[in-house]
Write a protein that holds these residues in place. Structure first.
Motif, mmCIF file in Angstrom:
data_model
loop_
_atom_site.group_PDB
_atom_site.id
_atom_site.type_symbol
_atom_site.label_atom_id
_atom_site.label_comp_id
_atom_site.label_asym_id
_atom_site.label_seq_id
_atom_site.Cartn_x
_atom_site.Cartn_y
_atom_site.Cartn_z
ATOM 1 N N VAL A 98 0.583 -1.199 -0.081
ATOM 2 C CA VAL A 98 -0.137 -0.164 -0.119
ATOM 3 C C VAL A 98 0.874 1.348 0.017
ATOM 4 O O VAL A 98 0.530 2.167 0.785
ATOM 5 N N THR A 157 -0.667 -7.065 5.296
ATOM 6 C CA THR A 157 -1.213 -5.817 4.764
ATOM 7 C C THR A 157 -1.050 -4.832 6.064
ATOM 8 O O THR A 157 -0.521 -5.231 7.163
ATOM 9 N N ARG A 211 -8.299 -2.869 -4.433
ATOM 10 C CA ARG A 211 -7.020 -2.261 -3.917
ATOM 11 C C ARG A 211 -7.279 -0.935 -3.418
ATOM 12 O O ARG A 211 -6.624 -0.280 -2.228
ATOM 13 N N ARG A 247 -6.552 0.531 0.341
ATOM 14 C CA ARG A 247 -5.796 1.859 0.675
ATOM 15 C C ARG A 247 -6.734 2.685 1.731
ATOM 16 O O ARG A 247 -6.178 3.393 2.435
ATOM 17 N N SER A 299 1.206 2.255 5.524
ATOM 18 C CA SER A 299 1.839 1.410 4.503
ATOM 19 C C SER A 299 3.176 0.538 5.106
ATOM 20 O O SER A 299 3.503 0.651 6.054
#
Ligand SMILES: [Zn+2]
Length: 486
Positions: free
Chosen positions: A45, A91, A385, A389, A407
Motif C-alpha cells: 500500500v 497488509t 485495492r 488503501r 503502509s
C-alpha cells in the motif's frame, strides 16, 4: 501458522541473559530484536501499489526494517521470532477514523429511524452514561476492532454528563490495555434544544466548560512524538448540536495546541436543511466560515456534498471519514468517494458508533465501501485495492499519521496484519487482496502494533474477550435500568 524461534538467536539471547518484553525475547546489551515474517503475500500500500505474491517483512524493534519479494535477507542478527506466513496476506494494520465507543451499550435500539429521529430517541439514554459504562463500552468496541485487524483506533466522545467521572480517561485506559494505537477526539455539545439545537438541554455542556475540558485533555494526554500511542483531537459534535462560538473557538484552540480537528459534516438532507435555516448556508460553507476547512481537519460522513464542496475539501486538504454501513443503516445516502479521491481529498474509513453499525468491525467496511460506492457510481467506481488503501493509508492520512503508519515501508512503525486466506472461506480465491476485500471477513492470525503482538491466532493477546463480553453485558443492563428502558 507454523512458527519457530530462531535457534541461534534464541541461544544467543539466553546466553546474554535476555528477558521477555511484551511476549518477545529481548536480546540483552541494547540490541534491537527482530521479527521475521516470510512466505506470505504482501500488499505494501505504498504510492505505486507494490505487491509481492510471496515476500517477507523484517521488523526491528517498533519499526519495519525491510519488505521485499522472496525470503528475508540471510544472516540477520537478533532474530527473536520467525513467522511462516504461508497462506496469508500481510497488509498495513487497519486505521479507524470515526467511532463513538459508548454506543456499544445501546446497540439494536431505534432500529428503523433516520439520523435525527434516532438521535432524539437515544439522547436521554446516552445522558446517563458514566465511567464504568464507558470503560466497558470502549473495551468491547476496541476488542472487536482489534480482533479484526485494526491497529490504530479513534473515538469521538461528545456526551459528558455532569458527575459521570473521567470518561475520556476510561477510553484511554481501555486502548492502552489492549495495546492499540489511539486518537481520542474530545467532543462536545453546547447547543441544546432551547438554543435551537437537536439534543435536549440536559445532554449538553456550557461553551466554556467544553473548551476548558478539551484544552485540559490535550495538555494531559496528547503525545505528538514519532510512534505515539495516544493523540488528542478537538471535536465539537456537529453543526446541529454545537454553537457557532464553540466551533470557532475550538478551531482556534486546536491550532494553538497543534492538534487535529474532527466533527460530523454533511451527513443527511435534514442537516443540510438545518444549516440553511439557521446559518443561511450549506454545511461546507458554514465550516469554512468558522475556520473548519484545512489539512488539520477531518470530518465524518460528508454524504451530501456538491462539486463546489468537494473542490473546497480538495483545495484545503480537509479529510473525510467514510462510514458506509452507518450511512446505510440510517439511510443517510452514499458519499461521493470516487469523486473525492479523483479531486485529491484524503479519505479514510470509519465504523461510526455501534448504535448505527451494530457489527462494529472495520475489516467488513472494506467490502461495504466497495459495494456501496459501486451502487452509486457503477462497476468501476471502486476496486479492491482502493478499498484496502482507504482502510489503511487513507485512514493514516486523515489522522495525520501517514508518515508513521498506513503502509508497509521501511522506517515506518510495524503496525501490520497477517490475514489467514487459506481456510474454507477464502482458499479458492487466487488474488489475495480480492479475497480480503470481496470475501468474508478474514481471520487475523497475527497483528502487530509497533512490533508488539496484539492478536495471535484470532485472539487478543492482552485481554480476555469473554471477560470483556461479560462486562459489556452487565454495563449495558445497568444503563438500560438507570435510563428506564428495562
Ligand atoms: Zn458519528
Amino acid at each position: 501458522m507454523d512458527e519457530q524461534m530462531d535457534e541461534q538467536a534464541n541461544e544467543q539471547a539466553n546466553e546474554q541473559a535476555g528477558e521477555h518484553v511484551g511476549g518477545h525475547r529481548e536480546p540483552a546489551g541494547g540490541a534491537v530484536p527482530r521479527t521475521v515474517i516470510e512466505n506470505c503475500a504482501v500488499a505494501v500500500v505504498d504510492a505505486v501499489g507494490t505487491e509481492y505474491a510471496r515476500g517477507h517483512i523484517v521488523v526491528a524493534g517498533q519499526v519495519i526494517e525491510s519488505v521485499g519479494p522472496g525470503p528475508a535477507p540471510k544472516d540477520l542478527e537478533h532474530v527473536v521470532r520467525r513467522v511462516d506466513g504461508t497462506g496469508h496476506l500481510a497488509t498495513p494494520g487497519l486505521v479507524n477514523t470515526h467511532h463513538h465507543f459508548y454506543q456499544w451499550l445501546t446497540r439494536g435500539l431505534a432500529q428503523d429511524s433516520n439520523l435525527f429521529d434516532w438521535l432524539v430517541e437515544l439522547y436521554p439514554t446516552w445522558a446517563r452514561i458514566d465511567e464504568p459504562m464507558v470503560h466497558a463500552a470502549a473495551s468491547g468496541s476496541l476488542a472487536v476492532m482489534a480482533r479484526g485487524g485494526v491497529t490504530t483506533a479513534m473515538d469521538h466522545h461528545y456526551v459528558f454528563p455532569r458527575g459521570a467521572g473521567d470518561l475520556l480517561g476510561a477510553e484511554i485506559r481501555a486502548a492502552a490495555e489492549l495495546g492499540v494505537r489511539f486518537t481520542a477526539a474530545r467532543g462536545s455539545m453546547d447547543r441544546g434544544a432551547s438554543d435551537g439545537g437537536l439534543p435536549p438541554d440536559f445532554a449538553v455542556e456550557s461553551t466554556e466548560e467544553a473548551l476548558r475540558a478539551t484544552e485540559e485533555a490535550v495538555d494531559t494526554h496528547h503525545d505528538p512524538s514519532f510512534g505515539s500511542m495516544l493523540q488528542i483531537a478537538v471535536a465539537p459534535c456537529s453543526p446541529f448540536s454545537v454553537s457557532t462560538e464553540l466551533m470557532r473557538e475550538a478551531a482556534e484552540l486546536a491550532r494553538r495546541k497543534g492538534v487535529r480537528l474532527h466533527t460530523h459534516g454533511s451527513e443527511t438532507v435534514e442537516e443540510e436543511k438545518f444549516c440553511h435555516e439557521l446559518f443561511g448556508m450549506g454545511p461546507t460553507d458554514y465550516f469554512e466560515s468558522t475556520g473548519w476547512l484545512g489539512a488539520d481537519v477531518w470530518m465524518a460522513h460528508c454524504v451530501h456534498m456538491n462539486d463546489a464542496d468537494i473542490a473546497a475539501f480538495a483545495r484545503t486538504g480537509t479529510g473525510v471519514a467514510h462510514c458506509p454501513s452507518s450511512n446505510a443503516r440510517l439511510a443517510a445516502g452514499i458519499a461521493r468517494v470516487p469523486d473525492m479521491l479523483a479531486a485529491g481529498v484524503p479519505v479514510g474509513l470509519g465504523v461510526d458508533g455501534t448504535a448505527s453499525n451494530e457489527s462494529g468491525e472495520l475489516h467488513t467496511e472494506l467490502r461495504n465501501a466497495l459495494l456501496i460506492n459501486r451502487l452509486r457510481g457503477g462497476e468501476k467506481a471502486m476496486d479492491a485495492r482502493t478499498a484496502l488503501r482507504l482502510g489503511t493509508y487513507g485512514g493514516a492520512q486523515v489522522l495525520g499519521r501517514a508518515a508513521e503508519v498506513g503502509s508497509l515501508e521501511p522506517g515506518k512503525l510495524a503496525d501490520l496484519v497477517l490475514w489467514k486466506l487459506d481456510g474454507l472461506a477464502h482458499a479458492s480465491i487466487a488474488d489475495p487482496v480480492a479475497a480480503l476485500v470481496f470475501g468474508a471477513a478474514a481471520p487475523v492470525t497475527l497483528s502487530l502494533v509497533g512490533g508488539r503482538p496484539v492478536v495471535e491466532n484470532g485472539r487478543l493477546v492482552h485481554a480476555d474477550e469473554d471477560a470483556i463480553a461479560r462486562r459489556t453485558r452487565e454495563q449495558a443492563r445497568r444503563l438500560a435500568r438507570i435510563a428506564g428502558l428495562a
